[in-house]
Design an enzyme around this catalytic site. Structure first.
Site, PDB file in Angstrom:
ATOM      1  N   GLY A   1     -27.980 -16.804  -9.354  1.00 40.57           N
ATOM      2  CA  GLY A   1     -28.429 -18.032  -8.691  1.00 40.57           C
ATOM      3  C   GLY A   1     -28.047 -19.204  -9.599  1.00 40.57           C
TER       4      GLY A   1
ATOM      5  N   ALA B   1     -29.650 -20.630 -12.004  1.00 33.76           N
ATOM      6  CA  ALA B   1     -29.946 -20.435 -13.433  1.00 33.76           C
ATOM      7  C   ALA B   1     -28.874 -19.577 -14.111  1.00 33.76           C
ATOM      8  CB  ALA B   1     -31.321 -19.795 -13.603  1.00 33.76           C
TER       9      ALA B   1
ATOM     10  N   ALA C   1     -32.715 -23.814  -1.251  1.00 35.93           N
ATOM     11  CA  ALA C   1     -33.419 -25.017  -1.722  1.00 35.93           C
ATOM     12  C   ALA C   1     -33.013 -26.215  -0.877  1.00 35.93           C
ATOM     13  CB  ALA C   1     -33.117 -25.262  -3.188  1.00 35.93           C
ATOM     14  N   GLN C   2     -34.021 -26.926  -0.372  1.00 32.06           N
ATOM     15  CA  GLN C   2     -33.746 -28.012   0.572  1.00 32.06           C
ATOM     16  C   GLN C   2     -33.860 -29.378  -0.091  1.00 32.06           C
ATOM     17  OE1 GLN C   2     -36.723 -27.458   3.601  1.00 32.06           O
ATOM     18  NE2 GLN C   2     -35.620 -25.804   4.605  1.00 32.06           N
ATOM     19  N   GLY C   3     -35.060 -29.641  -0.689  1.00 31.91           N
ATOM     20  CA  GLY C   3     -35.422 -31.004  -1.084  1.00 31.91           C
ATOM     21  C   GLY C   3     -34.484 -31.606  -2.109  1.00 31.91           C
ATOM     22  N   GLY C   4     -34.414 -31.012  -3.293  1.00 30.26           N
ATOM     23  CA  GLY C   4     -33.527 -31.549  -4.309  1.00 30.26           C
ATOM     24  C   GLY C   4     -34.015 -31.309  -5.717  1.00 30.26           C
TER      25      GLY C   4
ATOM     26  N   GLU D   1     -41.078 -37.288  -2.748  1.00 32.37           N
ATOM     27  CA  GLU D   1     -41.796 -36.086  -2.300  1.00 32.37           C
ATOM     28  C   GLU D   1     -43.246 -36.170  -2.736  1.00 32.37           C
ATOM     29  OE1 GLU D   1     -39.691 -32.568  -3.558  1.00 32.37           O
ATOM     30  OE2 GLU D   1     -38.386 -32.625  -1.809  1.00 32.37           O
TER      31      GLU D   1
ATOM     32  N   HIS E   1     -46.205 -21.939   0.142  1.00 34.97           N
ATOM     33  CA  HIS E   1     -45.826 -23.124   0.910  1.00 34.97           C
ATOM     34  C   HIS E   1     -46.602 -23.117   2.212  1.00 34.97           C
ATOM     35  CE1 HIS E   1     -43.590 -26.306   2.777  1.00 34.97           C
ATOM     36  NE2 HIS E   1     -43.004 -26.539   1.618  1.00 34.97           N
TER      37      HIS E   1
ATOM     38  N   ARG F   1     -49.986 -29.408  -1.990  1.00 30.48           N
ATOM     39  CA  ARG F   1     -49.496 -28.228  -1.288  1.00 30.48           C
ATOM     40  C   ARG F   1     -50.543 -27.115  -1.213  1.00 30.48           C
ATOM     41  NH1 ARG F   1     -43.391 -26.582  -2.944  1.00 30.48           N
ATOM     42  NH2 ARG F   1     -42.806 -28.381  -1.703  1.00 30.48           N
TER      43      ARG F   1
ATOM     44  N   GLU G   1     -36.333 -19.387 -12.416  1.00 32.84           N
ATOM     45  CA  GLU G   1     -37.675 -19.046 -11.913  1.00 32.84           C
ATOM     46  C   GLU G   1     -38.254 -17.813 -12.607  1.00 32.84           C
ATOM     47  OE1 GLU G   1     -38.031 -19.453  -7.685  1.00 32.84           O
ATOM     48  OE2 GLU G   1     -39.981 -18.448  -7.651  1.00 32.84           O
TER      49      GLU G   1
ATOM     50  N   ARG H   1     -46.583 -26.061  -9.445  1.00 35.48           N
ATOM     51  CA  ARG H   1     -45.304 -26.734  -9.658  1.00 35.48           C
ATOM     52  C   ARG H   1     -45.246 -28.040  -8.881  1.00 35.48           C
ATOM     53  NH1 ARG H   1     -39.884 -25.916  -6.501  1.00 35.48           N
ATOM     54  NH2 ARG H   1     -41.431 -25.571  -4.893  1.00 35.48           N
TER      55      ARG H   1
ATOM     56  N   LEU I   1     -35.415 -26.535  -9.790  1.00 36.69           N
ATOM     57  CA  LEU I   1     -33.952 -26.550  -9.967  1.00 36.69           C
ATOM     58  C   LEU I   1     -33.589 -27.305 -11.239  1.00 36.69           C
ATOM     59  CD1 LEU I   1     -32.702 -27.227  -6.328  1.00 36.69           C
ATOM     60  CD2 LEU I   1     -32.666 -25.076  -7.569  1.00 36.69           C
TER      61      LEU I   1
HETATM   62  C1  LIG Z   1     -36.761 -22.204   0.861  1.00 33.46           C
HETATM   63  C2  LIG Z   1     -36.811 -22.725  -0.549  1.00 33.46           C
HETATM   64  C3  LIG Z   1     -36.693 -24.079  -0.796  1.00 33.46           C
HETATM   65  C4  LIG Z   1     -36.732 -24.563  -2.111  1.00 33.46           C
HETATM   66  N1  LIG Z   1     -36.537 -25.898  -2.344  1.00 33.46           N
HETATM   67  C5  LIG Z   1     -36.486 -26.343  -3.627  1.00 33.46           C
HETATM   68  C6  LIG Z   1     -36.182 -27.702  -3.916  1.00 33.46           C
HETATM   69  O1  LIG Z   1     -35.933 -28.488  -3.024  1.00 33.46           O
HETATM   70  N2  LIG Z   1     -36.167 -28.089  -5.220  1.00 33.46           N
HETATM   71  C7  LIG Z   1     -36.438 -27.245  -6.246  1.00 33.46           C
HETATM   72  O2  LIG Z   1     -36.419 -27.661  -7.410  1.00 33.46           O
HETATM   73  N3  LIG Z   1     -36.700 -25.941  -5.989  1.00 33.46           N
HETATM   74  C8  LIG Z   1     -36.720 -25.473  -4.722  1.00 33.46           C
HETATM   75  N4  LIG Z   1     -36.980 -24.158  -4.485  1.00 33.46           N
HETATM   76  C9  LIG Z   1     -37.131 -23.241  -5.624  1.00 33.46           C
HETATM   77  C10 LIG Z   1     -35.754 -22.988  -6.227  1.00 33.46           C
HETATM   78  O3  LIG Z   1     -34.818 -22.846  -5.200  1.00 33.46           O
HETATM   79  C11 LIG Z   1     -35.767 -21.727  -7.090  1.00 33.46           C
HETATM   80  O4  LIG Z   1     -36.814 -21.787  -8.010  1.00 33.46           O
HETATM   81  C12 LIG Z   1     -34.447 -21.613  -7.843  1.00 33.46           C
HETATM   82  O5  LIG Z   1     -33.361 -21.697  -6.960  1.00 33.46           O
HETATM   83  C13 LIG Z   1     -34.404 -20.287  -8.589  1.00 33.46           C
HETATM   84  O6  LIG Z   1     -33.115 -20.156  -9.134  1.00 33.46           O
HETATM   85  P1  LIG Z   1     -32.808 -18.871 -10.008  1.00 33.46           P
HETATM   86  O7  LIG Z   1     -31.370 -18.957 -10.371  1.00 33.46           O
HETATM   87  O8  LIG Z   1     -33.815 -18.736 -11.069  1.00 33.46           O
HETATM   88  O9  LIG Z   1     -33.064 -17.640  -9.006  1.00 33.46           O
HETATM   89  P2  LIG Z   1     -32.300 -17.300  -7.635  1.00 33.46           P
HETATM   90  O10 LIG Z   1     -31.570 -18.462  -7.108  1.00 33.46           O
HETATM   91  O11 LIG Z   1     -33.290 -16.664  -6.734  1.00 33.46           O
HETATM   92  O12 LIG Z   1     -31.210 -16.213  -8.089  1.00 33.46           O
HETATM   93  C14 LIG Z   1     -31.607 -14.961  -8.602  1.00 33.46           C
HETATM   94  C15 LIG Z   1     -30.467 -13.998  -8.356  1.00 33.46           C
HETATM   95  O13 LIG Z   1     -30.706 -12.791  -9.097  1.00 33.46           O
HETATM   96  C16 LIG Z   1     -30.318 -11.692  -8.290  1.00 33.46           C
HETATM   97  N5  LIG Z   1     -31.000 -10.506  -8.790  1.00 33.46           N
HETATM   98  C17 LIG Z   1     -32.329 -10.220  -8.715  1.00 33.46           C
HETATM   99  N6  LIG Z   1     -32.565  -9.034  -9.321  1.00 33.46           N
HETATM  100  C18 LIG Z   1     -31.384  -8.577  -9.783  1.00 33.46           C
HETATM  101  C19 LIG Z   1     -30.991  -7.392 -10.492  1.00 33.46           C
HETATM  102  N7  LIG Z   1     -31.880  -6.455 -10.821  1.00 33.46           N
HETATM  103  N8  LIG Z   1     -29.686  -7.221 -10.817  1.00 33.46           N
HETATM  104  C20 LIG Z   1     -28.756  -8.167 -10.477  1.00 33.46           C
HETATM  105  N9  LIG Z   1     -29.073  -9.312  -9.781  1.00 33.46           N
HETATM  106  C21 LIG Z   1     -30.376  -9.498  -9.457  1.00 33.46           C
HETATM  107  C22 LIG Z   1     -30.755 -12.120  -6.886  1.00 33.46           C
HETATM  108  O14 LIG Z   1     -30.104 -11.392  -5.887  1.00 33.46           O
HETATM  109  C23 LIG Z   1     -30.336 -13.587  -6.900  1.00 33.46           C
HETATM  110  O15 LIG Z   1     -29.000 -13.719  -6.512  1.00 33.46           O
HETATM  111  C24 LIG Z   1     -36.929 -23.662  -3.185  1.00 33.46           C
HETATM  112  C25 LIG Z   1     -37.049 -22.290  -2.925  1.00 33.46           C
HETATM  113  C26 LIG Z   1     -36.983 -21.819  -1.624  1.00 33.46           C
HETATM  114  C27 LIG Z   1     -37.089 -20.334  -1.385  1.00 33.46           C
END
Ligand SMILES: Cc1cc2nc3c(=O)[nH]c(=O)nc-3n(C[C@H](O)[C@H](O)[C@H](O)COP(=O)(O)OP(=O)(O)OC[C@H]3O[C@@H](n4cnc5c(N)ncnc54)[C@H](O)[C@@H]3O)c2cc1C
Length: 515
Positions: free
Chosen positions: A18, A20, A50-53, A118, A233, A278, A361, A372, A378
């Site tokens: 993702g 991160a 992720a929608q908002g930003g 927001e 949410h 929220r 996350e 949060r 993000l």
């Molecule tokens: C609907 C929605 C709207 C949101 N809107 C916002 C917003 O507007 N602003 C904001 O700041 N945050 C928002 N968030 C939160 C934010 O999107 C997340 O906190 C952030 O994207 C997490 O990023 P990440 O890279 O940590 O994890 P993720 O983007 O979830 O990526 C994790 C990845 O790890 C992979 N993975 C998991 N386990 C394994 C494994 N064992 N082996 C290999 N790969 C694995 C998964 O498949 C995934 O691809 C929103 C979240 C959602 C669900």
């Protein structure tokens, strides 16, 4: 075992692709690194939804100190103030970095980023892209950047199943792929596996995000923190879609109201009404549903005919469920959305296990405390990725012989735990519900079957929630509705959690292996 992976031995391994994971890999360049991703890059991630930003104090009337103050207020007394200061100070530069990497943020006529407002932000500071598709646009740019960076080796379709640990330090990762088991020798692993929503029956997260990285870290001996704080949410689209499409707070910000099937605007008397914090709105909706009502978002007057133009992605989600949000009531329900807890990390993203970092996350930096602030996740992932990369790069390479492993744990399946997790560690918690969830999860966690890792994490969350005998932020105990004035952040290791149950044996590393 897949022989050609020998060539990658010694490189840092990032688990998860993702925002991160991708950003950490890019920040590490030109140091060689491996990204391990269950799906294709960016696939099955919360980032894509992720929608908002991203929150950053870019406005003329804004300042990192104001952003920090709003963050601390949302965190309800449990944020790490120093971490909040560092991240909010670094946020504006991180937006510039993303622009340089090719992210096309929405801009005003003068070229400056357009800033949205927001809930619980005292200033307009939400930087967004493609209207309400910010995550997708950032992923597009980061995936393209990763694919053109030769130092990044991408292993798609690889699921990390265990961290290999010797003498308290990471020595490798055991993964599964369609081509068989793979063990990667490395002394540097970054967990970037996202959130835990997939443990619940209703979540806005993709099913792939069920906290597998947290279970791997816990089995490796890492301390986890603030596990009990899960943000729900209030307005996910009700129905059977997984993940549940999110109907953003911004829709209420544009004037939509919450009503039940009789048309009663049941939150009208709450301070802030539909734009109350929220967790307050989520509890209000939850109680209404528990009383046997249906709950709807009514956007027919406001934003009304402007809906499709202002919220194209939400309009598409509603239409895929057969609804026109501008002319029909939108059925909604609360859904597990964001995990404030995670692998406990220091300012460089280091966990308590040597050679193990976490980012995004899956990490718990202390920024969010008990709740949060919208759009802070993000930006946390982007900023912290740089600090994690610097620490990983400075740690030096370890041994290169791939550890030989004799057994691969089964593919994890969270579906058997969802009902117990949703009942006991949902929006409203109490001693009876937590005790019954723990009893249901314990045998699954001990069993070593496909539900073992998800049950283990659910169990740890339930233990943390049971220990916190107060209500704070997103953690609401109906049997302890007040604040405890002496409350602190919480930490929990797997050994500590299991000690709660006496001498029960859940193996931390149930894999026989030869070096
Ligand atoms: C609907 C929605 C709207 C949101 N809107 C916002 C917003 O507007 N602003 C904001 O700041 N945050 C928002 N968030 C939160 C934010 O999107 C997340 O906190 C952030 O994207 C997490 O990023 P990440 O890279 O940590 O994890 P993720 O983007 O979830 O990526 C994790 C990845 O790890 C992979 N993975 C998991 N386990 C394994 C494994 N064992 N082996 C290999 N790969 C694995 C998964 O498949 C995934 O691809 C929103 C979240 C959602 C669900």
């Amino acid at each position: 075992m897949i022989e050609e992976l020998r060539a990658l031995a010694g490189r840092p391994v990032i688990i998860g692709a993702g925002i991160a994971g991708l950003m950490t890999a890019l920040r590490l360049a030109p140091e060689p690194v491996v990204i391990l991703s269950k799906a294709t890059l960016g696939g099955d991630s919360s980032s894509a939804w992720a929608q908002g930003g991203l929150a950053a104090s870019l406005g003329e009337d804004d300042d990192p100190a104001l952003h920090r103050a709003d963050t601390l207020a949302a965190g309800d007394g449990l944020c790490d103030g120093e971490m909040a200061a560092r991240i909010t100070r670094a946020a504006p530069v991180a937006i510039e970095d993303l622009s340089r990497l090719g992210v096309r943020f929405d801009r005003r006529a003068d070229g400056a980023p357009a800033l949205g407002l927001e809930a619980a932000h005292s200033r307009r500071r939400i930087v967004h892209a493609a209207g309400d598709a910010t995550g997708r646009e950032i992923l597009r740019a980061l995936v393209e950047a990763v694919r053109r960076t030769p130092s990044i080796a991408v292993l798609e379709g690889f699921e990390a199943r265990r961290l290999l640990v010797e003498d308290g330090a990471v020595v490798g990762v055991l993964a599964a792929s369609a081509r068989g088991a793979a063990s990667l020798a490395t002394t540097r692993v970054v967990i970037a596996t996202g959130g835990i929503g997939g443990l619940f029956e209703h979540s806005t997260n993709p099913d792939a995000c069920f906290g597998q990285g947290l279970a791997l870290a816990a089995r490796a001996g890492a301390v986890l923190a603030d596990l009990e704080f899960i943000q729900f949410h209030p307005t996910a689209l009700a129905g059977s879609l997984r993940p549940a499409p999110l109907i953003s707070e911004a829709v209420r910000g544009e004037g939509a109201v919450l009503v039940d099937e009789t048309g009663d605007r049941f939150l009208a008397d709450e301070p802030g009404a539909e734009l109350a914090p929220r967790d307050v709105v989520a509890r209000g909706v939850w109680r209404r549903l528990a009383d046997g009502h249906a709950v709807f978002l009514d956007a027919r007057r406001q934003p009304g005919a402007r809906f499709a133009q202002r919220f194209p992605a939400i309009t598409a989600a509603c239409r895929s469920a057969g609804l026109d949000p501008a002319t029909q009531l939108i059925p909604i329900r609360p859904a597990a959305h964001y995990h404030m807890g995670g692998v406990a990390v220091d300012a460089a993203g280091r966990s308590s296990v040597s050679g193990l970092w976490a980012c995004g996350e899956a990490a718990c930096t202390g920024l969010h405390g008990a709740n949060r602030l919208a759009s802070n996740s993000l930006i946390e992932a982007i900023v912290c990725a740089g600090w994690v990369a610097a620490s990983v790069a400075g740690a030096g390479t370890g041994r290169r012989t791939p550890p030989r492993v004799t057994s691969l744990p089964p593919a994890p399946d969270p579906s058997p735990v969802r009902s117990a997790v949703s009942r006991g560690i949902g929006i409203l918690r109490d001693e009876t519900g937590l005790a019954s969830t723990i009893s249901a999860l314990l045998p699954l966690a001990c069993g070593g079957g496909p539900a073992s890792d998800p049950a283990l994490l659910g169990l740890m969350i339930a233990v943390a929630a049971r220990r916190r005998r107060e209500s704070r932020g997103a953690h609401w105990r109906t049997d302890f509705p007040s604040h405890d004035v002496a409350a602190k952040r919480s930490t929990l290791s797997l050994d500590e959690a299991l000690a709660t149950f006496g001498s029960l044996a859940v193996s931390r590393q149930p894999i026989a292996r030869r070096a």
